[in-house]
Design a protein around this motif. Structure first.
Motif, short mmCIF file in Angstrom:
data_model
loop_
_atom_site.label_atom_id
_atom_site.label_comp_id
_atom_site.label_asym_id
_atom_site.label_seq_id
_atom_site.Cartn_x
_atom_site.Cartn_y
_atom_site.Cartn_z
N ALA A 34 -80.01 17.59 -9.51
CA ALA A 34 -80.17 16.86 -8.24
C ALA A 34 -78.82 16.65 -7.56
CB ALA A 34 -80.85 15.52 -8.49
N ALA A 35 -78.80 16.88 -6.25
CA ALA A 35 -77.63 16.60 -5.40
C ALA A 35 -78.05 15.62 -4.32
CB ALA A 35 -77.10 17.89 -4.79
N LEU A 37 -62.06 25.99 -3.13
CA LEU A 37 -62.45 27.26 -2.52
C LEU A 37 -63.39 27.09 -1.34
CD1 LEU A 37 -63.13 29.18 -5.87
CD2 LEU A 37 -61.01 29.16 -4.50
N ALA A 38 -64.22 26.05 -1.36
CA ALA A 38 -65.21 25.91 -0.29
C ALA A 38 -65.77 24.49 -0.32
CB ALA A 38 -66.34 26.92 -0.46
N TYR A 39 -66.31 24.08 0.84
CA TYR A 39 -66.96 22.78 0.98
C TYR A 39 -68.43 22.99 1.36
CZ TYR A 39 -62.17 20.98 1.36
OH TYR A 39 -60.86 20.67 1.13
N PHE A 40 -69.30 22.09 0.86
CA PHE A 40 -70.72 22.20 1.19
C PHE A 40 -71.30 20.80 1.38
CE2 PHE A 40 -69.51 25.20 -2.17
CZ PHE A 40 -69.68 26.42 -1.53
N GLU A 41 -72.23 20.70 2.26
CA GLU A 41 -73.04 19.48 2.32
C GLU A 41 -74.11 19.59 1.24
OE1 GLU A 41 -72.58 16.72 4.34
OE2 GLU A 41 -70.69 17.82 4.64
N GLY A 42 -74.48 18.46 0.69
CA GLY A 42 -75.47 18.48 -0.37
C GLY A 42 -76.74 19.19 0.01
N LYS A 43 -77.17 18.97 1.25
CA LYS A 43 -78.42 19.59 1.69
C LYS A 43 -78.36 21.11 1.68
CE LYS A 43 -78.27 17.41 5.66
NZ LYS A 43 -76.90 16.83 5.81
N GLU A 44 -77.13 21.67 1.77
CA GLU A 44 -76.99 23.13 1.74
C GLU A 44 -77.24 23.71 0.35
OE1 GLU A 44 -73.61 24.83 4.18
OE2 GLU A 44 -72.90 22.76 3.93
N ILE A 54 -82.29 20.36 -6.44
CA ILE A 54 -83.18 19.55 -5.61
C ILE A 54 -82.36 18.40 -5.02
CG2 ILE A 54 -85.24 20.15 -6.94
CD1 ILE A 54 -85.00 17.57 -8.44
N LEU A 55 -82.90 17.73 -4.05
CA LEU A 55 -82.17 16.66 -3.36
C LEU A 55 -82.78 15.30 -3.68
CD1 LEU A 55 -81.69 18.31 0.15
CD2 LEU A 55 -80.14 18.38 -1.84
N GLY A 56 -81.87 14.32 -3.93
CA GLY A 56 -82.35 12.98 -4.25
C GLY A 56 -81.39 11.90 -3.80
N GLU A 57 -81.93 10.84 -3.23
CA GLU A 57 -81.11 9.71 -2.76
C GLU A 57 -80.55 8.90 -3.93
OE1 GLU A 57 -80.43 9.00 0.40
OE2 GLU A 57 -81.69 10.52 1.34
N HIS A 58 -81.07 9.09 -5.15
CA HIS A 58 -80.60 8.30 -6.28
C HIS A 58 -79.26 8.76 -6.80
CE1 HIS A 58 -82.39 11.86 -8.10
NE2 HIS A 58 -81.81 11.57 -9.26
#
Length: 952
Positions: free
Chosen positions: A253-254, A327-334, A352-356
């Motif tokens: 989870a991210a 090397l690179a940056y990403f938003e969690g949603k990506e 998967i994505l989670g607010e926790h």
């Protein structure tokens, strides 16, 4: 020849003993209460009064296992003070004590007693053995509670194992099922692998525990977003303290709104949260951080940095030795949907994505195993992940765990870490550990796990149960106020209530399963039929009656089958006690909601909590109007009591040494809203306070010898001023004590009583009136005035203190001069004591006189030290004052010798002061004062004129 005036002096005389001898005397009083059925008659008397108000304190049941401890004494005495106060205030305050009987502690004890014999016994026979065991301890605890002086329906208590109660447990489950709150699901719950059962939130305690602490790389199968790192080996990095859960990993989870980086670590692009990169490197590769910023590899500082503690100076992104390695940056949603290969299981997982997900510790990427965690389960449900649980009830891996099958999870921890290290997936030190707070079983005190199994639950989101409960909490009075916030937080954040327990000694969950298709039969009608069977035979009927007889003509809703097998789990015992509002208060005609629940502060997550949820689900209202909580009992040094420390204080030992009334006074003296201390020094101090209270009552009784209140009392308005002052102070004290009782602030009643007895009565009033009581004309109005006041003092003290000093009050009640209107002090109720009409003026007058008295007493003490005088009656005091103060003292001049307890007082003008000289005249052989009129009456040549007149 000298005259002996001893027989003419009215010294105190009473059979009320100075020495309390409570350990011997209290059992005699207890026996009399039982023989006379004092509590039952008290309830009946109040109920017979027209318009009598009902007050119900509903008892939270102690567990029927083991002798009572000092915490039980605190709890029961607090309840008893409340009940007795309400009853003596005229309310119908019945009290039905109870016991919690089902559950694992008793079953384990019985297992130990039965040994191998249990294997030959049926479940019904084991239940019978558990009943016998519980009854044995109920009898012992009941005797101990009664010895404390607790009033209640001891011969007809409620027991959660009573047949009728067991039936009501099932009936409440039927109502919950009827309303749609019961459901069966595979969800992770607290699980004790030692006792092999699910645990409720209230059955979990937290203690320090050492766990492995590992960072693991999961190899990505799909390229990172943006295409910059195409063809480069990349890994997601997770941190965990439970390697044994990795076989159940199904996702990572991210957080959708966090920023993540890909960092070149030894040629591999590792992905972690940007704000945790430095902390991560501090743990796995401190050489990647600038000199001076990096902790020693594998040091405690390095570990704290990586796990969110320590305050090490590596928390900034600027500390990198080579920022180009980012090397690179990403938003969690990506990152959502990226696929990875499990480190050792033959399967893939996805991001998967989670607010926790938080930045508090770890890497910002969370290893997710829906079968082993509540948040993991919830997010897994959103993503349609299976609930994988490769661990059985004993904490042993099943075949789903692959090569680790058959191994205990604790033992497999080391093997999993070693395998990860060997395969190169472990990025941190394999020896790294974390000392942290971890959930333990409250019974066996071993660490617990989260484990998904098929269980029965109470749904908290169904019909807005959680939302309605949170709103209802605001309508309840919480004492102290912080209780509202505490229970609100617990209700708001708790998961659905797991009702299933994998044991024998308890109420079976009244559900059946179709033999043909395994579909559960959840029928309120069938449940009520089961309840009727339990009412006749107890829960043994579940195991002795045929399933068909209990099911009746019900059919499977899925396949129409008519053959069923029984559910083997029992219901959580917190449901047992949690429905006592229905099985006891409602069924017993007490009414719901009751007025008060009173238990320890741990019950916000226990009985208060379960009672509230069951009542909100079934009747849409709290079962109580008010909830009062007390703290825990600590030793005299403020330490928790422990057998290993040897500081356990048993109530039985206190009662043997001091008596129950001292234990009751300890409870009343403490501000129980915080933790309460007890020890020899504290109890000795309370015994001294008790002695002062007892002696105050005794002195008042002693001076009432021969006094008939019915014919010899003086109306308050005709009393001597100092006597009216005493009545005013008595009335104020009584009002304070009543308010303290009503507000549940019993320590204020204790302090007010000590102040009244030690200062206002003994040190001031009694001291002043001794001469009048001892030497004035026996039947003269001045002496009768003082006796009238003392009669009020003795009666009011005994009645007002009865809720606390129950044994002493009952004992003293029998020594009041006239035959009491009631056979017991508890029938007498509280006095209604009005302040004299001139109370304010009297308090102002004597307040000023007592201030001057302090100046005089200081001068008298100095004169004693100088050997000028012995007794105060040897003295003549000259008091100097000015202006209005002098005029005030001149107006009070006739009273000053009695107030100052000297033979003569002179007044002079000057700054406030006092000087002492030997009193002029001759010592009176009767009152011992010095007077110039001694011998003026030829009939009494050695007596002063005052004494001669008293003897005429």
């Amino acid at each position: 020849m000298a005259v002996d005036y001893k027989d003419t002096v009215h010294l105190p005389k009473t059979d009320f003993p100075m020495k309390a001898n409570l350990p011997q005397r209290e059992p005699e009083i207890l026996k009399a209460w039982e023989e006379e059925q004092v509590f039952a008659k008290l309830v009946e008397r109040n109920a017979a009064r027209k318009g009598a108000k009902k007050f119900v304190l509903h008892d939270g049941p102690p567990y029927a296992n083991g002798d009572i401890h000092i915490g039980h004494a605190l709890n029961k005495i607090l309840k008893d003070i409340v009940v007795k106060y309400r009853a003596m205030a005229g309310e119908v305050a019945d009290y039905v004590p109870g016991w919690d009987c089902h559950g694992l502690p008793i079953e384990r004890k019985v297992d130990g007693e039965l040994g191998a014999k249990k294997r030959e016994m049926s479940r019904a026979d084991v239940i019978v053995a558990c009943r016998r065991y519980a009854l044995k301890w109920i009898d012992r605890q009941r005797a101990s509670f009664k010895r404390l002086g607790i009033f209640g329906r001891w011969e007809t208590p409620y027991l959660t194992m009573a047949r009728g109660y067991e039936a009501d447990i099932v009936r409440t489950l039927a109502l919950a099922a009827e309303k749609g709150f019961l459901f069966r699901g595979k969800k992770p719950v607290y699980w004790c692998t030692t006792d092999r059962t699910a645990l409720a939130e209230a059955e979990v305690e937290y203690a320090e525990h050492t766990s492995p602490s590992i960072h693991v790389g999961f190899d990505l199968l799909t390229p990172l977003p943006g295409g910059k790192l195409a063809g480069r080996k990349a890994r997601l990095v997770i941190w965990t303290t439970t390697p044994w859960t990795l076989p159940a990993n199904l996702a990572v989870a991210a957080h959708p709104d966090l920023t993540y980086v890909a960092y070149d670590l030894h040629g591999t692009a590792v992905v972690v949260a940007k704000d945790l990169l430095a902390a991560f490197l501090a743990a796995v590769a401190p050489g990647e951080l600038a000199d001076g910023d990096a902790p020693v590899p594998h040091s405690p500082q390095a570990h704290e940095a990586s796990t969110g503690g320590g305050g090490v100076g590596v928390a900034t992104f600027a500390n990198l030795t080579d920022p180009r390695k980012v090397l690179a940056y990403f938003e969690g949603k990506e990152l959502e949907g990226l696929r990875y290969r499990h480190p050792f299981m033959e399967r893939e997982g996805a991001v998967i994505l989670g607010e926790h997900v938080t930045l508090e510790a770890g890497t910002g990427l969370v290893h997710t195993a829906p079968g082993h965690g509540q948040e993991d389960f919830e997010i897994g449900q959103r993503y349609g992940l299976p609930v994988l649980n490769p661990v059985d009830g004993a904490g042993v891996f099943t075949a789903e765990a692959g090569k680790y099958a058959g191994k205990k999870i604790v033992e497999a921890n080391k093997e999993i870490v070693a395998d990860l290290h060997a395969s190169g997936h472990l990025l941190s030190d394999p020896k790294a550990q974390l000392r942290h707070s971890y959930p333990h079983c409250w019974r066996c005190h071993n660490p617990v796990i989260f484990r998904a199994t098929d269980q029965w639950f109470l749904a908290l989101e169904h019909e807005r149960l959680r939302e309605r409960t949170l709103a209802e909490i605001k309508r309840v009075q919480w004492i102290p106020r912080w209780g509202e916030e505490r229970i609100s937080n617990m209700i708001e954040h708790r998961p659905d209530w797991c009702l299933s327990r994998q044991r024998t000694w308890g109420v079976p969950i009244p559900v059946f399963y179709c033999e043909g298709c395994d579909e559960p039969l959840v029928s309120p009608t069938v449940m009520r039929r089961v309840a009727d069977a339990f009412a006749e035979e107890g829960i043994e009927a579940w195991h002795t009656r045929e399933a068909a007889a209990l099911v009746g003509d019900a059919r499977c809703g899925k396949c129409g089958g008519a053959r069923f097998r029984r559910e083997q789990d029992i219901v959580d015992v917190w449901w047992d006690s949690g429905v006592s509002w229905a099985a006891v208060a409602q069924a017993g005609g007490m009414g719901v909601p009751v007025d008060l629940y009173l238990e320890g502060s741990d019950q916000h997550r226990g009985w208060f909590h379960s009672s509230l949820l069951t009542a909100m689900a079934i009747r849409d209202g709290a079962p109580y109007r008010a909830v009062l909580t007390h703290g825990f009992v600590l030793d005299g040094q403020g330490r928790a009591m422990s057998k290993s420390i040897g500081n356990v204080v048993a109530p039985e030992e206190i009662m043997k040494k001091y008596g129950a009334d001292i234990l009751r006074l300890w409870v009343a003296s403490a501000d129980y809203r915080d933790d309460v201390r007890v020890g020899d020094e504290i109890l000795s101090g309370l015994a001294e306070a008790y002695r002062k209270i007892r002696n105050t009552i005794r002195w008042a009784l002693g001076n009432l010898h021969g006094f008939d209140p019915a014919t010899q009392s003086v109306p308050v308005e005709e009393m001597e001023p100092i006597d009216r002052w005493a009545v005013a102070r008595l009335a104020d004290w009584g009002a304070k004590v009543k308010k303290a009782y009503a507000d549940y602030e019993f320590h204020l009643a204790y302090h007010a009583t000590v102040q009244l007895c030690s200062v206002e009565l003994s040190a001031q009033y009694f001291d002043i009136i001794k001469d009048r009581l001892y030497t004035a004309r026996k039947d003269g109005k001045p002496r009768r005035s003082a006796q009238t006041a003392l009669h009020l003092v003795a009666g009011d003290l005994v009645r007002m203190l009865a809720p606390v000093l129950s044994f002493t009050a009952e004992e003293a009640w029998g020594f009041l001069p006239e035959p009491p209107d009631a056979d017991s002090v508890f029938y007498a109720g509280f006095p209604e004591r009005a302040r004299p009409t001139d109370a304010e003026a009297l308090e102002a007058r004597y307040g000023r006189l007592f201030q001057v008295r302090e100046v005089v007493q200081k001068a008298l003490e100095e004169a004693r030290k100088a050997k000028l005088i012995g007794s105060g009656l040897d003295a003549m005091v000259t008091v100097r004052a000015e202006g209005e103060e002098l005029a005030f003292l001149e107006g009070a001049a006739p009273e000053l010798p009695a107030v100052f307890i000297v033979s003569k007082v002179l007044l002079e003008r000057g700054p406030l002061s006092a000087t002492v000289a030997r009193a002029p005249g001759t010592k009176c052989a009767r009152c011992w004062g010095f007077f110039e009129d001694v011998g003026k009456d030829p009939r009494h040549p050695e007596a002063c004129a005052k004494c001669a007149a008293a003897l005429a």
